[in-house]
Design an enzyme around this catalytic site. Structure first.
Site, mmCIF file in Angstrom:
data_model
loop_
_atom_site.group_PDB
_atom_site.id
_atom_site.type_symbol
_atom_site.label_atom_id
_atom_site.label_comp_id
_atom_site.label_asym_id
_atom_site.label_seq_id
_atom_site.Cartn_x
_atom_site.Cartn_y
_atom_site.Cartn_z
ATOM 1 C CB CYS A 17 -0.851 0.011 1.507
ATOM 2 S SG CYS A 17 -2.157 1.148 1.171
ATOM 3 C CB CYS A 260 -17.167 -18.408 7.494
ATOM 4 S SG CYS A 260 -17.771 -17.285 8.751
ATOM 5 C CB CYS A 275 -12.059 -15.371 5.769
ATOM 6 S SG CYS A 275 -12.474 -13.992 6.718
ATOM 7 C CG ASP A 276 -10.581 -10.033 4.216
ATOM 8 O OD1 ASP A 276 -11.518 -10.221 4.866
ATOM 9 O OD2 ASP A 276 -10.958 -8.664 3.834
ATOM 10 C CB CYS A 345 -21.908 -10.252 22.891
ATOM 11 S SG CYS A 345 -23.738 -11.235 23.212
#
Length: 374
Positions: A17, A260, A275-276, A345
């Protein structure tokens, strides 16, 4: 297995980046590929497109992320679009999304993105003082000015844009100000993402991370800024998904799904993960240069990973909001004093207790409108 939509999150430049955002969870993934040039080659890109188009699904979605995907340059994406057309003789529905910090965009980018109907997600955390607190350039200066410059290029060409705001320890304190600012920039589609990052002990929040109660309060105040005057004017991704779940039983937001297995992550070299948030050696499903994506969907690692979502604690299963939160993102179950229960939660309960009756009313209205249009 037929799917309505098959989605890949592609990291064509890996974790590289041009910015140095202090809270970036993906920057550490560069360590997995320390001795590689983190740029997707034309050969890997071609394999990726061909394999995605082979998947049995009604629609295909390529979400280009990073790091910063614009580092690849325009020619890379011109080639990607060309391959998508070339590998699509049956004219399947194909969409492209570019999730970017916006700082590298100019009029050439805007022309390409508009011509090819690319949806652009712009990462922006608020006005300059707030945004620049954590989203800094490599020289340590803030990036807000460059983001706005890129955004204006897109707006001149009427490129479809969404705003992605990472809610952190600074901007969480001014929800209404953030909402009004993002709306004032012309964004009609907002996405607010909670910044939850913990130290290695999994008990201590990092300085930029939200503390208990802050996410719930932020969402309640954002809801009040949005409802009722902006319900038909501004789309907030989480709110849309809640209404959809209540009205149709279908959620559109990943953490609200029952498993997922919503997408695959493809790194620059063709490595694939479920998943990232879980780009880790133990979750590597294979590499597209050796194994077809179709086969990876049946990989026991992927299947088991998907099942973990529904493995919630007993009291979660009894909660009235379980159909909405589905136990939350598994990443959030890894932190705090009670592993297996989302660290957020209580925040979700605060939010749903405060808003559920109004969400129910909105869902009822949507159902009535749907019946009326039949």
């Amino acid at each position: 297995m037929n799917r309505n939509i098959f989605q890949v999150l592609v990291k064509p430049s890996g974790a590289d980046c041009n910015l140095r955002c202090q809270y970036c969870f993906y920057s550490e993934k560069a360590d997995l590929y320390r001795n590689q040039r983190r740029r997707m080659t034309p050969q890997v890109l071609e394999l990726l497109v061909k394999q995605v188009m082979d998947i049995d699904a009604n629609a295909k979605s390529f979400c280009w992320q990073g790091g910063e995907p614009a580092l690849m340059g325009l020619d890379f994406y011109r080639n990607a679009v060309r391959l998508q057309h070339q590998c699509n003789p049956e004219n399947q529905q194909v969409s492209n999304v570019l999730q970017t910090n916006g700082t590298l965009l100019d009029m050439d980018w805007a022309d390409f993105l508009k011509a090819n109907h690319v949806l652009v997600g712009i990462s922006i955390d608020g006005p300059a003082k707030i945004h620049d607190e954590y989203r800094k350039r490599a020289d340590g200066k803030g990036s807000h000015q460059q983001v706005i410059k890129g955004l204006k290029c897109l707006q001149r060409r009427k490129v479809e844009c969404n705003a992605l705001t990472l809610v952190n320890s600074v901007n969480c304190k001014q929800p209404e100000h953030i909402y009004d600012y993002i709306k004032g920039l012309g964004f009609k589609f907002h996405q607010y993402i909670e910044c939850i990052e913990y130290e290695d002990d999994k008990i201590t929040p990092k300085p930029f991370s939200l503390k208990p109660g802050q996410w719930g309060e932020f969402l309640c105040r954002i809801f009040d800024a949005w409802y009722p005057k902006d319900v038909t004017k501004v789309s907030i991704r989480l709110f849309d998904s809640i209404i959809s779940r209540l009205a149709t039983g279908f959620a559109t937001f990943c953490p609200m799904q029952h498993n997922c297995q919503q997408y695959l992550v493809v790194e620059h070299n063709g490595d694939v993960y479920p998943c990232d948030f879980h780009v880790l050696p133990q979750y590597r499903l294979g590499n597209i240069t050796e194994t077809h994506l179709n086969d990876m969907l049946e990989n026991p690692i992927y299947v088991d990973f998907g099942k973990k979502k529904s493995a919630v604690l007993a009291d979660c299963a009894l909660c009235r909001y379980m159909p909405l939160c589905q136990g939350d993102c598994p990443k959030h179950r890894e932190f705090g004093p009670r592993p297996g229960r989302s660290i957020l939660c209580e925040d979700w309960k605060i939010f749903y207790d405060y808003t559920i009756e109004r969400f129910d009313a909105l869902a009822t209205r949507l159902r009535e409108l749907s019946r009326g249009s039949m």
